[in-house]
Design a protein around this motif. Sequence first.
Motif, mmCIF file in Angstrom:
data_model
loop_
_atom_site.group_PDB
_atom_site.id
_atom_site.type_symbol
_atom_site.label_atom_id
_atom_site.label_comp_id
_atom_site.label_asym_id
_atom_site.label_seq_id
_atom_site.Cartn_x
_atom_site.Cartn_y
_atom_site.Cartn_z
ATOM 1 N N MET A 12 0.851 -1.179 0.000
ATOM 2 C CA MET A 12 0.000 0.000 0.000
ATOM 3 C C MET A 12 0.890 1.234 0.000
ATOM 4 O O MET A 12 1.775 1.380 0.826
ATOM 5 C CB MET A 12 -0.895 -0.026 1.247
ATOM 6 C CG MET A 12 -1.807 1.171 1.338
ATOM 7 S SD MET A 12 -2.864 1.166 2.785
ATOM 8 C CE MET A 12 -4.215 0.192 2.203
ATOM 9 N N SER A 13 0.627 2.124 -0.942
ATOM 10 C CA SER A 13 1.451 3.316 -1.051
ATOM 11 C C SER A 13 0.976 4.383 -0.065
ATOM 12 O O SER A 13 -0.094 4.282 0.531
ATOM 13 C CB SER A 13 1.389 3.863 -2.475
ATOM 14 O OG SER A 13 0.127 4.447 -2.716
ATOM 15 N N TRP A 14 1.794 5.409 0.049
ATOM 16 C CA TRP A 14 1.433 6.493 0.960
ATOM 17 C C TRP A 14 0.172 7.198 0.484
ATOM 18 O O TRP A 14 -0.640 7.645 1.284
ATOM 19 C CB TRP A 14 2.589 7.479 1.100
ATOM 20 C CG TRP A 14 3.007 8.106 -0.206
ATOM 21 C CD1 TRP A 14 3.941 7.647 -1.079
ATOM 22 C CD2 TRP A 14 2.457 9.291 -0.791
ATOM 23 N NE1 TRP A 14 4.028 8.464 -2.164
ATOM 24 C CE2 TRP A 14 3.129 9.498 -2.024
ATOM 25 C CE3 TRP A 14 1.491 10.193 -0.415
ATOM 26 C CZ2 TRP A 14 2.837 10.557 -2.865
ATOM 27 C CZ3 TRP A 14 1.203 11.267 -1.248
ATOM 28 C CH2 TRP A 14 1.880 11.431 -2.454
ATOM 29 N N ALA A 15 -0.027 7.271 -0.826
ATOM 30 C CA ALA A 15 -1.224 7.915 -1.372
ATOM 31 C C ALA A 15 -2.472 7.115 -1.004
ATOM 32 O O ALA A 15 -3.501 7.687 -0.638
ATOM 33 C CB ALA A 15 -1.115 8.065 -2.876
ATOM 34 N N ASP A 16 -2.360 5.784 -1.070
ATOM 35 C CA ASP A 16 -3.489 4.937 -0.682
ATOM 36 C C ASP A 16 -3.817 5.112 0.802
ATOM 37 O O ASP A 16 -4.987 5.130 1.185
ATOM 38 C CB ASP A 16 -3.187 3.465 -0.979
ATOM 39 C CG ASP A 16 -3.117 3.182 -2.462
ATOM 40 O OD1 ASP A 16 -3.720 3.945 -3.247
ATOM 41 O OD2 ASP A 16 -2.445 2.196 -2.835
ATOM 42 N N SER A 17 -2.771 5.243 1.613
ATOM 43 C CA SER A 17 -2.984 5.460 3.048
ATOM 44 C C SER A 17 -3.691 6.789 3.306
ATOM 45 O O SER A 17 -4.603 6.866 4.129
ATOM 46 C CB SER A 17 -1.653 5.441 3.798
ATOM 47 O OG SER A 17 -1.042 4.183 3.699
ATOM 48 N N LEU A 18 -3.284 7.821 2.583
ATOM 49 C CA LEU A 18 -3.935 9.126 2.737
ATOM 50 C C LEU A 18 -5.393 9.071 2.299
ATOM 51 O O LEU A 18 -6.267 9.664 2.938
ATOM 52 C CB LEU A 18 -3.189 10.193 1.946
ATOM 53 C CG LEU A 18 -1.859 10.655 2.537
ATOM 54 C CD1 LEU A 18 -1.181 11.638 1.596
ATOM 55 C CD2 LEU A 18 -2.061 11.287 3.900
ATOM 56 N N ILE A 19 -5.653 8.361 1.223
ATOM 57 C CA ILE A 19 -7.033 8.223 0.747
ATOM 58 C C ILE A 19 -7.866 7.482 1.781
ATOM 59 O O ILE A 19 -9.001 7.874 2.077
ATOM 60 C CB ILE A 19 -7.077 7.508 -0.619
ATOM 61 C CG1 ILE A 19 -6.477 8.401 -1.696
ATOM 62 C CG2 ILE A 19 -8.497 7.103 -0.986
ATOM 63 C CD1 ILE A 19 -6.269 7.715 -3.028
ATOM 64 N N LYS A 20 -7.299 6.434 2.328
ATOM 65 C CA LYS A 20 -8.021 5.651 3.329
ATOM 66 C C LYS A 20 -8.329 6.502 4.570
ATOM 67 O O LYS A 20 -9.440 6.478 5.093
ATOM 68 C CB LYS A 20 -7.189 4.429 3.718
ATOM 69 C CG LYS A 20 -7.935 3.392 4.492
ATOM 70 C CD LYS A 20 -7.087 2.138 4.655
ATOM 71 C CE LYS A 20 -7.898 1.034 5.245
ATOM 72 N NZ LYS A 20 -7.145 -0.197 5.375
ATOM 73 N N LEU A 21 -7.348 7.282 5.016
ATOM 74 C CA LEU A 21 -7.570 8.159 6.175
ATOM 75 C C LEU A 21 -8.601 9.243 5.871
ATOM 76 O O LEU A 21 -9.462 9.545 6.706
ATOM 77 C CB LEU A 21 -6.255 8.805 6.608
ATOM 78 C CG LEU A 21 -5.268 7.902 7.331
ATOM 79 C CD1 LEU A 21 -3.932 8.617 7.525
ATOM 80 C CD2 LEU A 21 -5.832 7.466 8.661
#
Length: 137
Positions: free
Chosen positions: A1-10
């Motif tokens: 999971m990329s950092w962008a995916d983590s930001l989207i999830k948050l």
Amino acid sequence: MSWADSLIKLSTYEVEILQKRLGEIADRRMAAEMKLVLLEAEGEAESQRAREDAEHGWYQVGFLEGLRIRKAATQIEIDRIADEEAGARDALSLAYEEQKKYEQVAEGIAVARRKEVAKQETAALDELGLRRAVGAR
């Protein structure tokens, strides 16, 4: 999971929390509005009783004053909840904007990756074509 995916999830989680909060605020506002309607109905019923019973009319003045105070307090509560609801809507709107920004960044990253892969595949095919052309001579 990329950092962008983590930001989207948050950001999606934040949007869900704000939606839930907005729903709770709207429920409280509707309950307060219903309380106001019930107070008005109670006032009408009391006025009807006072018209039917003269002795009951003596108590109506005090009742109506108390009713006016309760209605004013309820209206103040409705106004306060409406302000809170407007703030929650603004916060939700900002959270949606942030979520869209993160999704656009993630899409940009994905497009850049696809371009890079396509570029590498094209370079590999060009090299293979050159080797075959040189080997065919």
